[in-house]
Design a protein around this motif. Structure first.
Motif, PDB file in Angstrom:
ATOM      1  N   LEU A   1     -41.156   6.827   3.713  1.00  0.00           N
ATOM      2  CA  LEU A   1     -40.668   6.615   2.343  1.00  0.00           C
ATOM      3  C   LEU A   1     -39.525   5.758   2.308  1.00  0.00           C
ATOM      4  CD1 LEU A   1     -40.028  10.462   1.038  1.00  0.00           C
ATOM      5  CD2 LEU A   1     -41.885   8.924   0.615  1.00  0.00           C
ATOM      6  N   LEU A   2     -38.780   5.567   3.489  1.00  0.00           N
ATOM      7  CA  LEU A   2     -37.616   4.486   3.588  1.00  0.00           C
ATOM      8  C   LEU A   2     -38.461   3.070   3.718  1.00  0.00           C
ATOM      9  CD1 LEU A   2     -34.715   3.829   4.049  1.00  0.00           C
ATOM     10  CD2 LEU A   2     -34.963   3.975   6.418  1.00  0.00           C
TER      11      LEU A   2
ATOM     12  N   VAL B   1     -33.191  18.489   8.838  1.00  0.00           N
ATOM     13  CA  VAL B   1     -32.236  17.709   9.523  1.00  0.00           C
ATOM     14  C   VAL B   1     -33.014  16.125   9.671  1.00  0.00           C
ATOM     15  CG1 VAL B   1     -31.255  17.308  11.792  1.00  0.00           C
ATOM     16  CG2 VAL B   1     -30.898  19.236  10.725  1.00  0.00           C
ATOM     17  N   ALA B   2     -34.130  16.024  10.283  1.00  0.00           N
ATOM     18  CA  ALA B   2     -34.893  14.780  10.413  1.00  0.00           C
ATOM     19  C   ALA B   2     -35.164  14.089   9.179  1.00  0.00           C
ATOM     20  CB  ALA B   2     -36.099  15.041  11.126  1.00  0.00           C
ATOM     21  N   PHE B   3     -35.266  14.782   8.074  1.00  0.00           N
ATOM     22  CA  PHE B   3     -35.376  14.085   6.892  1.00  0.00           C
ATOM     23  C   PHE B   3     -34.215  13.594   6.320  1.00  0.00           C
ATOM     24  CE2 PHE B   3     -35.553  13.655   2.215  1.00  0.00           C
ATOM     25  CZ  PHE B   3     -36.777  12.896   2.159  1.00  0.00           C
ATOM     26  N   TRP B   4     -33.177  14.189   6.513  1.00  0.00           N
ATOM     27  CA  TRP B   4     -31.794  13.589   6.081  1.00  0.00           C
ATOM     28  C   TRP B   4     -31.435  12.271   7.064  1.00  0.00           C
ATOM     29  CZ3 TRP B   4     -27.576  12.760   3.738  1.00  0.00           C
ATOM     30  CH2 TRP B   4     -26.436  12.164   4.364  1.00  0.00           C
ATOM     31  N   ALA B   5     -31.612  12.504   8.425  1.00  0.00           N
ATOM     32  CA  ALA B   5     -31.480  11.319   9.458  1.00  0.00           C
ATOM     33  C   ALA B   5     -32.321  10.118   9.299  1.00  0.00           C
ATOM     34  CB  ALA B   5     -31.707  11.797  10.866  1.00  0.00           C
ATOM     35  N   SER B   6     -33.608  10.265   8.733  1.00  0.00           N
ATOM     36  CA  SER B   6     -34.606   9.354   8.618  1.00  0.00           C
ATOM     37  C   SER B   6     -34.540   8.766   7.266  1.00  0.00           C
ATOM     38  CB  SER B   6     -35.932   9.426   9.136  1.00  0.00           C
ATOM     39  OG  SER B   6     -36.504  10.729   7.985  1.00  0.00           O
ATOM     40  N   PHE B   7     -34.281   9.471   6.370  1.00  0.00           N
ATOM     41  CA  PHE B   7     -34.271   8.991   4.767  1.00  0.00           C
ATOM     42  C   PHE B   7     -32.943   9.114   4.072  1.00  0.00           C
ATOM     43  CE2 PHE B   7     -35.251   9.464   0.267  1.00  0.00           C
ATOM     44  CZ  PHE B   7     -35.923   8.112  -0.054  1.00  0.00           C
ATOM     45  N   GLY B   8     -32.496  10.406   3.965  1.00  0.00           N
ATOM     46  CA  GLY B   8     -31.463  10.676   3.123  1.00  0.00           C
ATOM     47  C   GLY B   8     -30.115  10.030   3.522  1.00  0.00           C
ATOM     48  N   ALA B   9     -29.859   9.898   4.792  1.00  0.00           N
ATOM     49  CA  ALA B   9     -28.583   9.173   5.108  1.00  0.00           C
ATOM     50  C   ALA B   9     -28.749   7.603   5.061  1.00  0.00           C
ATOM     51  CB  ALA B   9     -28.287   9.369   6.729  1.00  0.00           C
TER      52      ALA B   9
ATOM     53  N   GLY C   1     -38.176  -0.422   0.990  1.00  0.00           N
ATOM     54  CA  GLY C   1     -37.583  -1.654   1.673  1.00  0.00           C
ATOM     55  C   GLY C   1     -36.930  -1.575   2.847  1.00  0.00           C
ATOM     56  N   TRP C   2     -37.049  -0.214   3.525  1.00  0.00           N
ATOM     57  CA  TRP C   2     -36.379  -0.221   4.925  1.00  0.00           C
ATOM     58  C   TRP C   2     -34.846  -0.269   4.514  1.00  0.00           C
ATOM     59  CZ3 TRP C   2     -38.182   2.825   8.037  1.00  0.00           C
ATOM     60  CH2 TRP C   2     -37.792   2.669   9.754  1.00  0.00           C
ATOM     61  N   TYR C   3     -34.286  -0.665   5.817  1.00  0.00           N
ATOM     62  CA  TYR C   3     -32.842  -0.507   5.721  1.00  0.00           C
ATOM     63  C   TYR C   3     -32.296  -1.193   6.919  1.00  0.00           C
ATOM     64  CZ  TYR C   3     -29.388   2.126   8.619  1.00  0.00           C
ATOM     65  OH  TYR C   3     -28.031   2.553   9.325  1.00  0.00           O
ATOM     66  N   SER C   4     -31.431  -1.859   6.986  1.00  0.00           N
ATOM     67  CA  SER C   4     -30.863  -2.696   8.047  1.00  0.00           C
ATOM     68  C   SER C   4     -29.532  -1.988   8.906  1.00  0.00           C
ATOM     69  CB  SER C   4     -30.101  -4.074   7.643  1.00  0.00           C
ATOM     70  OG  SER C   4     -29.681  -4.617   8.815  1.00  0.00           O
ATOM     71  N   ALA C   5     -29.503  -1.790  10.318  1.00  0.00           N
ATOM     72  CA  ALA C   5     -28.250  -1.124  10.662  1.00  0.00           C
ATOM     73  C   ALA C   5     -27.355  -2.225  11.160  1.00  0.00           C
ATOM     74  CB  ALA C   5     -28.903  -0.423  12.032  1.00  0.00           C
ATOM     75  N   GLU C   6     -27.432  -3.405  10.556  1.00  0.00           N
ATOM     76  CA  GLU C   6     -26.672  -4.477  11.023  1.00  0.00           C
ATOM     77  C   GLU C   6     -25.251  -4.141  10.152  1.00  0.00           C
ATOM     78  OE1 GLU C   6     -28.420  -8.162  10.270  1.00  0.00           O
ATOM     79  OE2 GLU C   6     -29.684  -7.883  12.273  1.00  0.00           O
ATOM     80  N   GLY C   7     -23.986  -5.015  10.359  1.00  0.00           N
ATOM     81  CA  GLY C   7     -23.055  -4.904   9.566  1.00  0.00           C
ATOM     82  C   GLY C   7     -21.879  -4.821  10.483  1.00  0.00           C
ATOM     83  N   PRO C   8     -20.416  -4.781   9.797  1.00  0.00           N
ATOM     84  CA  PRO C   8     -19.189  -4.992  10.626  1.00  0.00           C
ATOM     85  C   PRO C   8     -19.093  -3.548  11.336  1.00  0.00           C
ATOM     86  CG  PRO C   8     -18.834  -4.717   8.253  1.00  0.00           C
ATOM     87  CD  PRO C   8     -20.444  -4.834   8.462  1.00  0.00           C
ATOM     88  N   LEU C   9     -18.394  -3.639  12.374  1.00  0.00           N
ATOM     89  CA  LEU C   9     -18.141  -2.278  13.380  1.00  0.00           C
ATOM     90  C   LEU C   9     -17.648  -1.253  12.411  1.00  0.00           C
ATOM     91  CD1 LEU C   9     -18.349  -1.292  16.052  1.00  0.00           C
ATOM     92  CD2 LEU C   9     -16.195  -2.064  16.581  1.00  0.00           C
TER      93      LEU C   9
END
Length: 377
Positions: A255-256, A312-320, A260-268
């Motif tokens: 679904l993510l 838990v996995a759905f939260w980690a992979s999509f909800g969060a 359009g997916w999601y980027s883990a980049e960004g300021p610390l």
């Protein structure tokens, strides 16, 4: 002794031969218990969950998603095989061996050995650096040694676990790119059906074996150590939990990806905030379910474990990730991944610098085009 309680003579001979080196290793003294306990945690389920969350939310989403599917998939396979073999742990089989770590599931094959092989092995190979690859191999060896020293695994458990881990890692490296491209071409009905089949089939097989083929099992008389009350039930619950995590992760990642997916980049600070916020929800859910369902056992426990880890996995992979995007803690990658993309942009440049680990590993990389250094994957 009936067929349900009789031990396997071949395994008894093997375990009897393996007790001597374990006793010798433990005879080195208890001063190693602390360091070995720390080392063994690097292959534990708790540590792996936290590490995968950190990588996916705050380091590299493409790498984190791949590691999640690999680690959870191999974990489900491990528990399925544990439920078939019904293998003792050293401290269950021999009263002379001390158990320095609490374990309630069956022993063969070693989950720590298999899981650490695929997790640290993947990171070592994907790094493209010889030093990091050898560091990963050394860490895997230390984790395996700690399991034997702590009295929770026979050497044969370790060997089988490592071999299964290597086979799983090879297959994943060889086919991940093609499977990902195929998965993205599926319509909604088909990918949901495949995800459900992949996740539920191990549960059905494990439950049928537990309650039909091995119903009424009791520890054999040859096991003179301290055996837990219901290792078969605990092993089945572990299988259901990992299968539920696989289902929740596959649905969430898909679904993510289509949003359009999601980027883990960004300021610390933003990366740290994402991890703290996301992991706090995971911990809260797990603690809540443990407190509420503390007295639940048997098939009900397995089903609740399945549902808990789906959430838990759905939260980690999509909800969060969606929460991070809406709150401004994260952004979509640019350009967004399309249905047929496999994240090949900057990866090819990185792949050219890959070290020649072995001919097999090189062929694996040619097949999958790597893809772990890009968030657009």
């Amino acid at each position: 002794m009936n067929a349900r309680t009789a031990g396997d003579p071949a395994m008894d001979v093997l375990w009897e031969a393996e007790t001597a080196p374990i006793e010798w290793l433990q005879g080195l003294g208890d001063r190693l218990v602390g360091p070995m306990a720390v080392v063994t945690e690097l292959g534990s389920q708790t540590f792996i969950i936290a590490l995968l969350a950190l990588i996916f939310w705050s380091v590299n989403s493409g790498l984190g998603a791949r590691l999640f599917v690999l680690a959870v998939g191999t974990g489900a396979l491990n528990h399925l095989l544990k439920g078939f073999v019904y293998g003792a742990r050293p401290s269950w089989y021999s009263a002379q061996i001390a158990q320095h770590a609490a374990e309630s599931s069956f022993g063969m094959p070693s989950g720590h050995a298999q899981g650490s092989t695929v997790l640290w092995g993947y990171l070592g190979v994907a790094s493209g650096r010889r030093a990091l690859l050898w560091a990963a191999i050394g860490l895997i060896a230390l984790i395996c040694l700690s399991r034997v020293y702590l009295g929770v695994h026979f050497i044969s458990d370790i060997v089988v676990g490592v071999l299964l881990g290597v086979a799983t890692l090879w297959a994943f490296l060889r086919w991940e790119g093609r499977v990902l491209a195929w998965w993205r071409r599926l319509d909604t009905v088909r990918w949901v059906a495949v995800a459900a089949a992949v996740s539920l089939t191990p549960c059905l097989i494990g439950a049928a074996w537990r309650y039909l083929a091995r119903d009424g099992w009791e520890p054999p008389a040859e096991w003179i150590g301290a055996t837990p009350l219901d290792p078969a039930g605990y092993t089945l619950a572990g299988l259901f939990g990992l299968s539920g995590a696989l289902l929740g992760g596959l649905v969430g990642f898909t679904l993510l990806d289509r949003r359009g997916w999601y980027s883990a980049e960004g300021p610390l600070p933003a990366r740290a905030a994402r991890f703290v916020l996301g992991i706090s929800v995971v911990v809260s859910v797990l603690v809540f379910t443990d407190l509420v369902f503390v007295s639940v056992t048997g098939p009900t426990e397995a089903l609740l474990r399945f549902l808990t880890y789906v959430v838990v996995a759905f939260w980690a992979s999509f909800g969060a990730p969606e929460l991070f995007l809406r709150s401004g803690l994260a952004r979509r990658p640019f350009p967004p991944p399309g249905p047929g993309r496999t994240g090949r942009g900057p990866v090819r440049r990185r792949a050219r610098r890959m070290i020649p680990v072995t001919r097999t590993m090189r062929s694996c990389y040619r097949g999958v085009k790597i893809g772990v250094v890009s968030d657009i994957s």
